[in-house]
Structure formats: structure tokens, C-alpha cells
Design an enzyme around this catalytic site. Structure first.
Site: not given
Length: 152
Positions: A4-6
Site C-alpha cells: 500500500r506504500k507509495t
């Protein structure tokens, strides 16, 4: 799969880059899926209580959103299976533990409806062994912002 990390302000570009490179997006934003992390499970007291709380909340709101339950141990994975979880993230588990959870799932009548995702500290030197366990998905933070970017 990506995680989910961007990078801040670059979500669409990060997610597109993963798919352009042949990967898959885990979820596009926080609204796409309920992710029960270890802190939620700790607050609820145990895995089953956290899953049931989410189900009650969704029922009250008239929502139906997929849930991904993060577990760190085989015992927690069994609890998630017994609670009817359909997506279980095996976080930072040793390969032997992942294999054990895959075997436990295989012995269940509803096995084909349960996704097992390996996540956490996945590296190039471990990904083949993890893939060989029979998990359905492997999420890798290095596909988005966890990698080192050099600006020069």
C-alpha cells in the site's frame, strides 16, 4: 504485488509503474480494502475479535469490502482461518511457517476461497523459496517507495 506504500504525491505513478513492470497492485487506496494490522488485532485482543469487529461495523454501515488480516504466527493464521478470513497476510514469517500454514489451508473444505499472501522482508534471495511454499501472493515493498532512489 506491491504494498500500500507509495511515494508522497506519486501514488498513481507508483502503482502504474508496478503494473507496467508486470506486477499487480495490492490496493489503490485505503478505501479499497480493510487491512487488519497487528495494532488492530492487539487493540481487539485477538484475531477473531478484530475480524468480528470489522464484520459488525461493515454490517452496520451496509458495506461489503474485502478484508486482509495480517498475522505473524502459525497460531494467529489458524485463528484467522477458523474465523473465516478469506485473505490472510503472513507477515515476516519464516519459510517453514508459511509452508505449515499453506498445508493447514489445503486441509480445509473452503481452501479454494482463501488467499494467502506472504509479506514483510521479502528479498531477492528469499522470494523463490517463499514462492515455492504455495502461497497465492507475495507483496514486496521494494516495488514502490521502499527502494532507494538517488537524485543526482
Amino acid at each position: 504485488m506491491d504494498t500500500r506504500k507509495t511515494a508522497p504525491g506519486l501514488r498513481a505513478l507508483d502503482k502504474y509503474a508496478v503494473t507496467a513492470g508486470g506486477g499487480h497492485n495490492h490496493r489503490l487506496d485505503l478505501a479499497a480494502m480493510v487491512l487488519l494490522k497487528e495494532n488492530h488485532i492487539a487493540a481487539a485482543g485477538w484475531v477473531t475479535a478484530a475480524i468480528e469487529a470489522v464484520r459488525r461495523g461493515m454490517a452496520r454501515a451496509g458495506q461489503t469490502v474485502e478484508s486482509d488480516v495480517e498475522v505473524q504466527t502459525v497460531t494467529q493464521a489458524v485463528e484467522a482461518l477458523d474465523a473465516g478470513a478469506r485473505w490472510i497476510m503472513l507477515d515476516n514469517m519464516p519459510v517453514a511457517d508459511i509452508e505449515q500454514v499453506v498445508k493447514l489451508r489445503a486441509g480445509r473444505a473452503d481452501a479454494s476461497r482463501i488467499l494467502l499472501e506472504a509479506s514483510g522482508a521479502i528479498r531477492l534471495d528469499t522470494v523463490l523459496a517463499i514462492a515455492g511454499t504455495g502461497v497465492d501472493l507475495i507483496s514486496v515493498g521494494a516495488s514502490t517507495p521502499s527502494h532507494r532512489v538517488r537524485f543526482w
